[in-house]
Design an enzyme around this catalytic site. Sequence first.
Site, PDB file in Angstrom:
ATOM      1  N   VAL A 232       0.886  -1.168   0.000  1.00  0.00           N
ATOM      2  CA  VAL A 232       0.000   0.000   0.000  1.00  0.00           C
ATOM      3  C   VAL A 232       0.922   1.216   0.000  1.00  0.00           C
ATOM      4  O   VAL A 232       1.860   1.277   0.794  1.00  0.00           O
ATOM      5  CB  VAL A 232      -0.933  -0.017   1.226  1.00  0.00           C
TER       6      VAL A 232
ATOM      7  N   GLY B 192       1.057   4.407   1.047  1.00  0.00           N
ATOM      8  CA  GLY B 192       1.371   5.111   2.289  1.00  0.00           C
ATOM      9  C   GLY B 192       2.119   4.240   3.278  1.00  0.00           C
ATOM     10  O   GLY B 192       3.020   4.703   3.978  1.00  0.00           O
ATOM     11  N   CYS B 193       1.755   2.976   3.345  1.00  0.00           N
ATOM     12  CA  CYS B 193       2.424   2.041   4.268  1.00  0.00           C
ATOM     13  C   CYS B 193       3.882   1.862   3.862  1.00  0.00           C
ATOM     14  O   CYS B 193       4.760   1.762   4.714  1.00  0.00           O
ATOM     15  CB  CYS B 193       1.717   0.689   4.260  1.00  0.00           C
ATOM     16  N   SER B 194       4.132   1.812   2.570  1.00  0.00           N
ATOM     17  CA  SER B 194       5.496   1.634   2.067  1.00  0.00           C
ATOM     18  C   SER B 194       6.323   2.903   2.212  1.00  0.00           C
ATOM     19  O   SER B 194       7.459   2.870   2.666  1.00  0.00           O
ATOM     20  CB  SER B 194       5.461   1.228   0.590  1.00  0.00           C
TER      21      SER B 194
ATOM     22  N   LEU C  64       6.273   1.794   7.162  1.00  0.00           N
ATOM     23  CA  LEU C  64       7.346   0.799   7.244  1.00  0.00           C
ATOM     24  C   LEU C  64       8.711   1.470   7.106  1.00  0.00           C
ATOM     25  O   LEU C  64       9.624   1.191   7.877  1.00  0.00           O
ATOM     26  CB  LEU C  64       7.172  -0.281   6.177  1.00  0.00           C
TER      27      LEU C  64
END
Length: 157
Positions: free
Chosen positions: A45, A47-49, A53
């Site tokens: 995803v 934003g998550c990347s 994270l």
Amino acid sequence: MSEIKIGDKIPSLILYEEIPEKETDISELVADKKAIIFGVPGAFVPGCSRVHLRGFIEKSDELRRKGYEEIICVSVNDPFVLTAWGWSKGAEDRVRLLADPMAKFTSAIGMGRKMPELGEVCRSRRYSMVTINGIVRELFTEEDNARLMCLGPKFCI
């Protein structure tokens, strides 16, 4: 299930690391440690990347110097996808990626949410928590309707 709160014990549930045969009971993993557990809606995803994270990867050395023995990312994905995501982002030896493919842990801590735009699948809200000896000591969660909220490692530093 109601949302986990400060003072609660991490529930005993099996998550998967790298392959389905490598089971990890998350409560045992953090039982005698100072740890960070954070959840994201899914591997890859944007934003998550880009934010979540990556922030923990970049701050992992500093967090370890502050005494955090485990930095754990939980996502509602299968372990193969989560492992590929970790490799692509350089998470090896910095952040442990634990798969929650059936959202059992995510639901047990009250962080699951339905995403109708993805066909009613359950994904995780973004959250970050500090646990000491398996007990939640700090907890940060995104709002229910948030598109992206950074709950990165800055709260621990």
